[in-house]
Design a protein around this motif. Structure first.
Motif, PDB file in Angstrom:
ATOM      1  N   ALA A 463     -11.151  -2.781  14.009  1.00 46.66           N
ATOM      2  CA  ALA A 463     -11.635  -3.539  12.843  1.00 46.66           C
ATOM      3  C   ALA A 463     -12.392  -2.635  11.870  1.00 46.66           C
ATOM      4  CB  ALA A 463     -12.519  -4.690  13.303  1.00 46.66           C
ATOM      5  N   SER A 464     -13.135  -1.685  12.395  1.00 43.02           N
ATOM      6  CA  SER A 464     -13.900  -0.797  11.518  1.00 43.02           C
ATOM      7  C   SER A 464     -13.031   0.283  10.883  1.00 43.02           C
ATOM      8  CB  SER A 464     -15.024  -0.120  12.323  1.00 43.02           C
ATOM      9  OG  SER A 464     -14.473   0.701  13.344  1.00 43.02           O
ATOM     10  N   LEU A 465     -11.783   0.396  11.379  1.00 39.05           N
ATOM     11  CA  LEU A 465     -10.880   1.409  10.834  1.00 39.05           C
ATOM     12  C   LEU A 465      -9.935   0.844   9.782  1.00 39.05           C
ATOM     13  CD1 LEU A 465      -9.815   3.060  14.226  1.00 39.05           C
ATOM     14  CD2 LEU A 465     -11.586   3.869  12.657  1.00 39.05           C
ATOM     15  N   LEU A 466      -9.786  -0.460   9.765  1.00 36.89           N
ATOM     16  CA  LEU A 466      -8.771  -1.068   8.900  1.00 36.89           C
ATOM     17  C   LEU A 466      -9.039  -0.820   7.431  1.00 36.89           C
ATOM     18  CD1 LEU A 466      -8.182  -4.474  10.723  1.00 36.89           C
ATOM     19  CD2 LEU A 466      -6.988  -2.294  11.025  1.00 36.89           C
ATOM     20  N   CYS A 467     -10.288  -0.609   7.070  1.00 32.80           N
ATOM     21  CA  CYS A 467     -10.609  -0.380   5.659  1.00 32.80           C
ATOM     22  C   CYS A 467     -10.022   0.931   5.148  1.00 32.80           C
ATOM     23  CB  CYS A 467     -12.123  -0.388   5.437  1.00 32.80           C
ATOM     24  SG  CYS A 467     -13.002   0.857   6.386  1.00 32.80           S
ATOM     25  N   LEU A 468      -9.465   1.764   6.055  1.00 30.25           N
ATOM     26  CA  LEU A 468      -8.808   2.995   5.631  1.00 30.25           C
ATOM     27  C   LEU A 468      -7.432   2.727   5.026  1.00 30.25           C
ATOM     28  CD1 LEU A 468      -9.696   5.266   8.690  1.00 30.25           C
ATOM     29  CD2 LEU A 468     -10.786   5.246   6.435  1.00 30.25           C
ATOM     30  N   LEU A 469      -6.949   1.508   5.192  1.00 28.67           N
ATOM     31  CA  LEU A 469      -5.635   1.138   4.657  1.00 28.67           C
ATOM     32  C   LEU A 469      -5.807   0.762   3.182  1.00 28.67           C
ATOM     33  CD1 LEU A 469      -4.502  -1.064   7.672  1.00 28.67           C
ATOM     34  CD2 LEU A 469      -3.747   1.276   7.167  1.00 28.67           C
ATOM     35  N   ASN A 516       8.722   4.664   4.406  1.00 25.60           N
ATOM     36  CA  ASN A 516       9.211   5.810   3.631  1.00 25.60           C
ATOM     37  C   ASN A 516       8.105   6.506   2.848  1.00 25.60           C
ATOM     38  OD1 ASN A 516      11.908   5.489   4.451  1.00 25.60           O
ATOM     39  ND2 ASN A 516      12.307   3.970   2.843  1.00 25.60           N
ATOM     40  N   GLN A 517       6.988   5.816   2.616  1.00 22.14           N
ATOM     41  CA  GLN A 517       5.920   6.383   1.791  1.00 22.14           C
ATOM     42  C   GLN A 517       4.712   6.864   2.588  1.00 22.14           C
ATOM     43  OE1 GLN A 517       4.762   3.750  -1.390  1.00 22.14           O
ATOM     44  NE2 GLN A 517       6.834   3.575  -2.214  1.00 22.14           N
ATOM     45  N   CYS A 518       4.503   6.308   3.768  1.00 22.58           N
ATOM     46  CA  CYS A 518       3.271   6.574   4.514  1.00 22.58           C
ATOM     47  C   CYS A 518       3.584   7.100   5.916  1.00 22.58           C
ATOM     48  CB  CYS A 518       2.429   5.301   4.636  1.00 22.58           C
ATOM     49  SG  CYS A 518       1.914   4.610   3.057  1.00 22.58           S
ATOM     50  N   ARG A 519       3.076   8.274   6.202  1.00 26.20           N
ATOM     51  CA  ARG A 519       3.225   8.815   7.550  1.00 26.20           C
ATOM     52  C   ARG A 519       2.299   8.080   8.503  1.00 26.20           C
ATOM     53  NH1 ARG A 519       2.299  15.073   7.534  1.00 26.20           N
ATOM     54  NH2 ARG A 519       2.794  14.727   9.741  1.00 26.20           N
ATOM     55  N   GLU A 524      -4.711  11.954   9.714  1.00 30.40           N
ATOM     56  CA  GLU A 524      -6.068  11.931  10.278  1.00 30.40           C
ATOM     57  C   GLU A 524      -6.160  10.856  11.361  1.00 30.40           C
ATOM     58  OE1 GLU A 524      -9.956  10.646  10.958  1.00 30.40           O
ATOM     59  OE2 GLU A 524      -8.678   9.454   9.610  1.00 30.40           O
ATOM     60  N   PRO A 525      -6.768  11.133  12.523  1.00 31.57           N
ATOM     61  CA  PRO A 525      -6.709  10.236  13.689  1.00 31.57           C
ATOM     62  C   PRO A 525      -7.095   8.792  13.404  1.00 31.57           C
ATOM     63  CG  PRO A 525      -7.639  12.341  14.333  1.00 31.57           C
ATOM     64  CD  PRO A 525      -7.475  12.398  12.841  1.00 31.57           C
ATOM     65  N   ASN A 526      -8.155   8.569  12.641  1.00 36.59           N
ATOM     66  CA  ASN A 526      -8.558   7.185  12.383  1.00 36.59           C
ATOM     67  C   ASN A 526      -7.545   6.462  11.498  1.00 36.59           C
ATOM     68  OD1 ASN A 526     -10.823   7.272  13.959  1.00 36.59           O
ATOM     69  ND2 ASN A 526     -12.217   7.760  12.278  1.00 36.59           N
ATOM     70  N   LEU A 527      -6.978   7.184  10.531  1.00 37.80           N
ATOM     71  CA  LEU A 527      -5.946   6.577   9.688  1.00 37.80           C
ATOM     72  C   LEU A 527      -4.703   6.274  10.515  1.00 37.80           C
ATOM     73  CD1 LEU A 527      -4.898   5.678   6.945  1.00 37.80           C
ATOM     74  CD2 LEU A 527      -4.229   8.063   6.482  1.00 37.80           C
ATOM     75  N   GLN A 528      -4.401   7.178  11.452  1.00 37.99           N
ATOM     76  CA  GLN A 528      -3.272   6.924  12.348  1.00 37.99           C
ATOM     77  C   GLN A 528      -3.478   5.636  13.133  1.00 37.99           C
ATOM     78  OE1 GLN A 528      -1.326  10.189  14.651  1.00 37.99           O
ATOM     79  NE2 GLN A 528      -2.004   9.030  16.464  1.00 37.99           N
ATOM     80  N   LEU A 529      -4.687   5.452  13.656  1.00 35.70           N
ATOM     81  CA  LEU A 529      -5.001   4.231  14.393  1.00 35.70           C
ATOM     82  C   LEU A 529      -4.847   2.998  13.494  1.00 35.70           C
ATOM     83  CD1 LEU A 529      -8.160   5.249  16.458  1.00 35.70           C
ATOM     84  CD2 LEU A 529      -5.912   4.685  17.365  1.00 35.70           C
ATOM     85  N   ALA A 530      -5.336   3.111  12.270  1.00 35.36           N
ATOM     86  CA  ALA A 530      -5.257   1.978  11.345  1.00 35.36           C
ATOM     87  C   ALA A 530      -3.803   1.632  11.040  1.00 35.36           C
ATOM     88  CB  ALA A 530      -6.008   2.300  10.066  1.00 35.36           C
TER      89      ALA A 530
END
Length: 557
Positions: A463-469, A516-519, A524-530
């Motif tokens: 939940a604390s990582l979702l704001c990275l989206l 196709n646009q987002c790896r 970055e690990p937290n973005l990967q989790l998100a």
């Protein structure tokens, strides 16, 4: 309460406060309808409530809109803006999106289910084909639509039963027996005149041949009436078993198989006629019994029992619908073919004559299906020279494609079924496009597992990582999924499973764009989790959509 309902409630409270403050006069204001604007620049939601209220409130719609905006109390609302003659566009704070995504992740594969139906008891009767031969593609559309509607209503919180009405009494079954009898005699070398109203399909010859294979010529010794009675039961049993097999192959099941015969055997038809005579809605004329249907909107009174004592089809239908309502269903839905359109008024009249509310019977009419291959109409089976059967269609394009193509258009419109498109493994094929999105997500999860990364399970701190989206395609996906429960509720209310097919196709398209646009791996690990959390939610939403449609969600393609 989802964000849309929270906003509606906030608008209602603001409008009530504005009336209490004397900004505009009280009155019967319209219901608040929220729409998602076609362009994101116009906000997350919009309403024309102020414009619709203007006449009742006797106030300029922009004045009403301004009064509502000034009194809106919502911590999740970033701003509200008046547009044009009185539209209100609402812009929500980004945080609500992440809260919605967290809700989706918590709900998992059950996401989207609502209580909009509040447990209302509903019966859906569909297909109900005469058991005189195999199901054809027209029956297939009714089967796909009916079963998807049952799934949809259940997802929206209705208590639903699916029913097949077996037309196992009357002339059509007598004609079936006579047809099998004629083919039986022909196959045994006897000259016979084929009945004028007989069934000419290849399957009748096959039935007669199976009787010979199993019993030889033993039925030749029976009197004609006894032989016909025997063949009626043998043929009916075989044809009904074939119908059930075809429907099972198509992923269609029923809670109840209701036999028309039982209405005569248990005197339900006779008792219903007595009831209608007693309440003054059935009368005798020229030796026949007539329903006083003109008293309830029909264009003429209808014969229920002929002067020779033989019931009409309407007699069984009246007794059957009385039985439905006596079983306690609050809403009865019949799905009929286009050739039954003229039958609606007499059935509704009969229901009213029995004291039930005719509005509690909904009759949905299916329009015709036309098959096309290589741009040309396909009318006949290559195998038999007769109409194309449902089992042949499934064999040709597969169950999933057949179901999706039958469901993806409103039943109000004629369906042109493109066999070539349904078989193609391309993005132009909508069911392939959606299933490929689901399979692609499953492939991502396999890659995550092989890399030893976290997923597809969602960690406690997601939940604390979702704001990275923050990418537009990511925000778009979350917004699209957030309205899924409302889409289910609306589609159920409108009896429109095609809305779910459209939603799934749009969501799949948005996911393919995101992919196709987002790896996902290697960022970055937290973005990967998100992002793993995001595609987890997409998978759950696609699965629920496909489950409602009765279409598989493959993990590999």
């Amino acid at each position: 309460m989802d964000i849309k309902q929270q906003l509606i409630t906030a608008i209602e409270q603001a409008a009530a406060k504005a009336m209490a403050d004397g900004v505009f006069t009280a009155g019967q204001l319209p219901d608040i309808a929220l729409e998602v604007p076609p362009q994101k620049d116009f906000g997350d939601y919009a309403t024309n409530f102020a414009m619709q209220s203007a006449k009742v409130a006797k106030t300029n719609p922009r004045v009403i809109a301004q009064a509502i905006i000034e009194r809106l109390k919502a911590s999740w609302l970033e701003k509200a803006v008046i547009a044009g003659p009185g539209f209100i566009n609402f812009y929500l704070k980004p945080d609500w999106l992440y809260q919605e995504l967290a809700k989706i992740l918590t709900a998992g594969d059950g996401f989207g289910r609502t209580n909009a139906g509040q447990g209302q008891r509903v019966q859906v009767e569909f297909v109900s084909a005469n058991p005189t031969g195999p199901l054809h593609v027209g029956h297939g559309r009714g089967a796909a639509f009916g079963s998807a509607l049952v799934n949809l209503l259940k997802a929206a919180g209705y208590q639903v039963e699916a029913e097949f009405y077996i037309n196992d009494a009357g002339n059509q079954i007598d004609n079936l027996a006579a047809s099998v009898n004629a083919r039986y005699l022909e196959l045994l070398g006897q000259a016979v005149e084929f009945p004028e109203d007989g069934y000419h399909g290849r399957d009748i010859i096959d039935t007669a041949q199976r009787i010979i294979n199993n019993y030889g010529d033993k039925y030749l010794a029976l009197p004609a009436a006894e032989r016909l009675a025997e063949f009626k039961e043998l043929a009916l049993g075989e044809k009904l078993a074939g119908v059930k097999e075809d429907l099972e192959q198509f992923g269609v099941t029923f809670d109840v198989w209701y036999s028309e015969r039982t209405l005569h055997q248990n005197q339900a038809v006779a008792r219903t006629c007595e009831f209608l005579q007693a309440n003054g809605n059935m009368y005798e004329k020229d030796g026949a019994l007539w329903l006083k249907s003109t008293a309830y909107g029909d264009d003429k009174d209808r014969v229920v029992i002929r002067d020779n004592g033989i019931p009409t089809y309407l007699a069984s239908d009246i007794a059957y619908h009385r039985n439905k309502f006596d079983r306690g269903f609050e809403r009865v839905i019949n799905i009929w073919g286009a050739d039954h359109h003229g039958y609606i008024s007499r059935v509704k009249a009969a229901i009213a004559a029995m004291g039930y509310n005719p509005d509690n019977l909904e009759i949905l009419i299916l329009q015709m299906v036309s098959l096309y291959q290589n741009g040309e109409p396909v009318k006949m089976s290559k195998r038999t020279g007769q109409g194309v059967t449902l089992s042949e269609l499934i064999e040709e394009v597969g169950r999933d494609a057949a179901r999706f193509f039958f469901i993806m258009r409103s039943i109000d419109s004629q369906l042109d079924f493109d066999l070539d498109l349904a078989k193609s493994n391309s993005n132009d094929n909508p069911v392939y496009y959606i299933q490929y999105a689901h399979a692609r997500i499953c492939s991502i999860f396999r890659q995550v597992a092989e890399a030893g990364a976290v997923g597809p399970a969602v960690p406690d701190n997601t939940a604390s990582l979702l704001c990275l989206l923050k990418e537009p395609v990511e925000i778009g996906l979350i917004k699209k999924m957030a309205i899924f429960p409302q889409e289910i509720a609306c589609a159920a209310r409108e009896r429109a499973p095609h809305r779910i097919a459209r939603f799934a196709h749009e969501l799949a398209g948005m996911f393919h764009t995101f992919y196709n646009q987002c790896r996902i791996m290697g960022v970055e690990p937290n973005l990967q989790l998100a992002r793993i959390a995001l595609v987890t939610a997409v998978r759950a939403t696609l699965r629920q959509s496909l489950a409602i449609l009765g279409v598989a969600a493959p993990e590999k393609m």
